[in-house]
Each structure stands twice: as structure tokens, then as C-alpha cells.
Design a protein around this motif. Structure first.
Motif, PDB file in Angstrom:
ATOM      1  N   LEU A  85       0.835  -1.207   0.000  1.00 23.27           N
ATOM      2  CA  LEU A  85       0.000   0.000   0.000  1.00 23.27           C
ATOM      3  C   LEU A  85       0.872   1.261   0.000  1.00 23.27           C
ATOM      4  CD1 LEU A  85      -2.772  -1.091   2.550  1.00 23.27           C
ATOM      5  CD2 LEU A  85      -2.845  -1.185   0.048  1.00 23.27           C
ATOM      6  N   GLU A  86       1.887   1.249  -0.859  1.00 18.48           N
ATOM      7  CA  GLU A  86       2.812   2.370  -1.035  1.00 18.48           C
ATOM      8  C   GLU A  86       3.710   2.621   0.183  1.00 18.48           C
ATOM      9  OE1 GLU A  86       0.685   5.829  -2.260  1.00 18.48           O
ATOM     10  OE2 GLU A  86       0.029   4.934  -4.156  1.00 18.48           O
ATOM     11  N   GLN A  87       3.653   1.728   1.169  1.00 20.45           N
ATOM     12  CA  GLN A  87       4.541   1.819   2.327  1.00 20.45           C
ATOM     13  C   GLN A  87       5.716   0.881   2.130  1.00 20.45           C
ATOM     14  OE1 GLN A  87       4.604   3.666   5.262  1.00 20.45           O
ATOM     15  NE2 GLN A  87       6.520   2.613   5.669  1.00 20.45           N
ATOM     16  N   GLY A  88       6.938   1.455   2.081  1.00 17.94           N
ATOM     17  CA  GLY A  88       8.114   0.631   1.882  1.00 17.94           C
ATOM     18  C   GLY A  88       8.577  -0.037   3.166  1.00 17.94           C
ATOM     19  N   PHE A  89       9.053  -1.255   3.036  1.00 22.12           N
ATOM     20  CA  PHE A  89       9.564  -2.005   4.185  1.00 22.12           C
ATOM     21  C   PHE A  89      10.986  -2.470   3.864  1.00 22.12           C
ATOM     22  CE2 PHE A  89       5.015  -2.290   4.729  1.00 22.12           C
ATOM     23  CZ  PHE A  89       4.852  -2.152   6.100  1.00 22.12           C
ATOM     24  N   SER A  90      11.907  -2.143   4.771  1.00 16.82           N
ATOM     25  CA  SER A  90      13.306  -2.545   4.618  1.00 16.82           C
ATOM     26  C   SER A  90      13.612  -3.689   5.581  1.00 16.82           C
ATOM     27  CB  SER A  90      14.218  -1.357   4.927  1.00 16.82           C
ATOM     28  OG  SER A  90      14.071  -0.959   6.289  1.00 16.82           O
ATOM     29  N   TRP A  91      14.838  -4.227   5.470  1.00 14.98           N
ATOM     30  CA  TRP A  91      15.251  -5.272   6.408  1.00 14.98           C
ATOM     31  C   TRP A  91      15.258  -4.730   7.833  1.00 14.98           C
ATOM     32  CZ3 TRP A  91      14.942 -10.112   5.487  1.00 14.98           C
ATOM     33  CH2 TRP A  91      15.164 -10.620   4.204  1.00 14.98           C
ATOM     34  N   ASP A 134      13.254  -2.474   9.067  1.00 17.36           N
ATOM     35  CA  ASP A 134      11.864  -2.450   9.521  1.00 17.36           C
ATOM     36  C   ASP A 134      11.413  -3.840   9.973  1.00 17.36           C
ATOM     37  OD1 ASP A 134      11.628   0.271   8.901  1.00 17.36           O
ATOM     38  OD2 ASP A 134      11.039  -0.162   6.830  1.00 17.36           O
ATOM     39  N   LEU A 135      11.760  -4.851   9.182  1.00 20.27           N
ATOM     40  CA  LEU A 135      11.368  -6.214   9.527  1.00 20.27           C
ATOM     41  C   LEU A 135      12.038  -6.670  10.817  1.00 20.27           C
ATOM     42  CD1 LEU A 135      11.482  -7.917   5.995  1.00 20.27           C
ATOM     43  CD2 LEU A 135       9.498  -6.964   7.199  1.00 20.27           C
ATOM     44  N   ILE A 136      13.315  -6.286  10.993  1.00 19.00           N
ATOM     45  CA  ILE A 136      14.025  -6.645  12.225  1.00 19.00           C
ATOM     46  C   ILE A 136      13.394  -5.950  13.426  1.00 19.00           C
ATOM     47  CG2 ILE A 136      16.224  -6.420  13.451  1.00 19.00           C
ATOM     48  CD1 ILE A 136      17.611  -6.774  10.723  1.00 19.00           C
ATOM     49  N   MET A 137      13.036  -4.666  13.252  1.00 17.63           N
ATOM     50  CA  MET A 137      12.388  -3.925  14.335  1.00 17.63           C
ATOM     51  C   MET A 137      11.058  -4.575  14.720  1.00 17.63           C
ATOM     52  SD  MET A 137      14.321  -1.334  15.234  1.00 17.63           S
ATOM     53  CE  MET A 137      15.723  -2.411  14.932  1.00 17.63           C
ATOM     54  N   THR A 154       6.593   0.053  20.571  1.00 20.92           N
ATOM     55  CA  THR A 154       7.257   1.136  19.849  1.00 20.92           C
ATOM     56  C   THR A 154       8.077   0.591  18.684  1.00 20.92           C
ATOM     57  OG1 THR A 154       7.400   2.446  21.881  1.00 20.92           O
ATOM     58  CG2 THR A 154       8.823   3.087  20.066  1.00 20.92           C
ATOM     59  N   LEU A 155       8.782  -0.526  18.907  1.00 18.56           N
ATOM     60  CA  LEU A 155       9.564  -1.135  17.836  1.00 18.56           C
ATOM     61  C   LEU A 155       8.664  -1.584  16.682  1.00 18.56           C
ATOM     62  CD1 LEU A 155      12.159  -3.310  19.807  1.00 18.56           C
ATOM     63  CD2 LEU A 155      12.582  -1.177  18.593  1.00 18.56           C
ATOM     64  N   ILE A 156       7.527  -2.168  17.015  1.00 14.71           N
ATOM     65  CA  ILE A 156       6.584  -2.592  15.977  1.00 14.71           C
ATOM     66  C   ILE A 156       6.087  -1.386  15.188  1.00 14.71           C
ATOM     67  CG2 ILE A 156       4.331  -3.648  15.544  1.00 14.71           C
ATOM     68  CD1 ILE A 156       4.827  -5.399  18.025  1.00 14.71           C
ATOM     69  N   ALA A 157       5.736  -0.310  15.912  1.00 17.36           N
ATOM     70  CA  ALA A 157       5.245   0.905  15.253  1.00 17.36           C
ATOM     71  C   ALA A 157       6.315   1.506  14.341  1.00 17.36           C
ATOM     72  CB  ALA A 157       4.806   1.927  16.302  1.00 17.36           C
ATOM     73  N   GLU A 158       7.567   1.511  14.798  1.00 15.39           N
ATOM     74  CA  GLU A 158       8.648   2.055  13.969  1.00 15.39           C
ATOM     75  C   GLU A 158       8.849   1.208  12.714  1.00 15.39           C
ATOM     76  OE1 GLU A 158      12.183   2.547  16.221  1.00 15.39           O
ATOM     77  OE2 GLU A 158      11.441   4.297  17.317  1.00 15.39           O
ATOM     78  N   GLY A 159       8.716  -0.098  12.870  1.00 13.95           N
ATOM     79  CA  GLY A 159       8.829  -0.964  11.705  1.00 13.95           C
ATOM     80  C   GLY A 159       7.734  -0.725  10.688  1.00 13.95           C
ATOM     81  N   LEU A 160       6.574  -0.267  11.159  1.00 20.07           N
ATOM     82  CA  LEU A 160       5.442   0.026  10.274  1.00 20.07           C
ATOM     83  C   LEU A 160       5.481   1.448   9.726  1.00 20.07           C
ATOM     84  CD1 LEU A 160       2.592  -1.729  12.302  1.00 20.07           C
ATOM     85  CD2 LEU A 160       3.597  -2.497  10.138  1.00 20.07           C
ATOM     86  N   GLY A 161       6.511   2.212  10.122  1.00 21.59           N
ATOM     87  CA  GLY A 161       6.666   3.547   9.567  1.00 21.59           C
ATOM     88  C   GLY A 161       6.229   4.677  10.475  1.00 21.59           C
TER      89      GLY A 161
END
Length: 242
Positions: free
Chosen positions: A83-89, A91-94, A203-210
């Protein structure tokens, strides 16, 4: 060597070093709380040893990661989009680390609320030493990647980063046993610490989601909660003396 000497005489070097050390120590609070909770599940004679080994291995891990900065920075590049939200490694680790913290804290809260619960008629066994070390290292890897990405934005000099990590880990080694013993002596602090882990995990989950939250707000809330609980402990001690 000449480059190091030239770096040492620059005032900006010492400012960057002081800032990085302060940042690493503040970020280390999360680790210390988690280490205290995990090590408390071990037999008493293994707790201090687990904390020292875990923190010592964490130092080796962090320094090794600093020598792969170019690879760490690439972890922030999006690898797919939803949905136009980019996810990096990163983000996935977070998100993975956040989910682990939420699971761990929820599980510990459950056992704290119902300590006499048994599974399949068997009493819960003490945690294993190597399992505790593995959990400490796994979480430290997550926080290390986050702190290195932040540090790169503050300075480009590797020696400054290494010295700041050494100073922060030394502070963790000094504070680990007193903090863990304080939590052990005050059972109500355990629930507060688990609440902190839940907050950090979310907070880590939220940061991973942008979603990015200023860490100052989070640590201020944690400090305020700790102050209130400290006042409660003082009040209970005063009442017990009467």
C-alpha cells in the motif's frame, strides 16, 4: 595514527563522542531491563555470570557490526512495498524484535499474575543458561542495528562510534547487577519493568510500520513512572517502620 591525533584535537570530535555515549547509555536502559528480567529466571548462582557474559558478548557483537556499517546502512533500503509503504530489512528486524518483546513481557506478566500455574501437571523449570544468553544477544542485535543507524547520522568517524560503544557497555556492566538486585528486592518493580518492555516492544513494531515516535517522550514517561514507583517504595518502608 596521524588521522586519530588530528581527530582528537577537534572540539567537534569530543562533542560528537559525548553525544553518542549519552545516546548509547540511554538506549542501553532497554537492554538492562530486559537482561534483569531474563537473568532473574536463572538459578541464583548463575544470574550475575549470565549478565556479565551476555553484556560481554554484546560488546563483541556491536564492535563487529560497526565494521560492517556499509551493510547496516543498506538495511534501510526498502525491499518491498505494501500500500505504497516501503519495508526494509531494518523495519522487519524492528517488528520482529518488537513482537518478541511483547510476547516475552506478556508471558512474564502472565506468570507473575498466576505464579502457581502448572503445565501438564509439571512445575515450571528454571530457565536454561544458554537460552538466557541467546535471548540477551538476540535483543541486543536489534537495538544495536537501530543505534548504529542513528550514530551514522551523527558522525562518520568509526573510532568515535567504537569508543562510545565501549563506554556504554562499561556503564552497563557496572549497572547490571545493582539494577537486577534492586528489581529482585522490590517485586512491584518487576511489573513496572515488564510494562516498560511492553511499551518498548510496541514502539519497535510501530517504527517498523513507519510510525516514528520521539524517544525522549518514551524515556520521559518511563522515568516518571519509575519516580512514582520509587516514592511508593519509600512510603511503604516508612509505614513498615512505624
Amino acid at each position: 595514527m596521524n588521522d586519530l591525533l588530528a581527530l582528537a584535537v577537534e572540539p567537534s570530535t569530543w562533542l560528537a563522542l559525548a553525544t553518542l555515549i549519552a545516546m548509547e547509555i540511554v538506549l542501553g536502559i532497554d537492554n538492562l531491563v530486559f537482561i534483569a528480567i531474563v537473568s532473574s529466571k536463572l538459578p541464583e548462582h548463575q544470574r550475575s555470570k549470565a549478565r556479565r557474559i551476555g553484556i560481554g558478548l554484546s560488546l563483541i557483537l556491536r564492535v563487529a557490526l560497526l565494521f560492517t556499517i556499509s551493510s547496516i546502512i543498506k538495511l534501510t533500503t526498502p525491499i518491498f512495498f505494501v500500500l505504497e509503504q516501503g519495508f526494509s530489512w531494518r523495519d522487519l528486524i524492528m517488528m520482529g524484535g518488537g513482537l518478541f518483546l511483547v510476547w516475552k513481557a506478556t508471558n512474564e506478566i502472565h506468570h507473575a499474575v498466576d505464579p502457581f500455574e502448572q503445565t501438564d501437571g509439571k512445575e515450571k523449570r528454571p530457565a536454561r543458561f544458554l537460552t538466557a544468553i541467546g535471548q540477551i544477544l538476540a535483543l541486543d542485535l536489534i537495538f544495536s542495528i537501530d543505534s548504529i543507524v542513528t550514530a551514522v547520522g551523527m558522525t562518520e568517524h568509526l573510532p568515535i562510534m567504537i569508543v562510545s560503544v565501549l563506554a556504554a557497555v562499561l556503564a552497563m556492566l557496572i549497572a547490571a547487577d545493582p539494577l537486577a538486585n534492586f528489581i529482585h528486592r522490590n517485586p512491584t518493580i518487576v511489573m513496572l519493568a515488564l510494562g516498560f518492555l511492553l511499551l518498548i516492544g510496541a514502539t519497535l513494531i510501530a517504527e517498523g510500520l513507519g510510525f516514528h515516535f520521539p524517544k525522549g517522550y518514551i524515556y520521559t514517561a518511563m522515568a516518571f513512572s519509575g519516580l512514582v514507583e520509587g516514592l511508593n517504595i519509600m512510603a511503604r518502608k516508612r509505614m513498615a517502620q512505624k
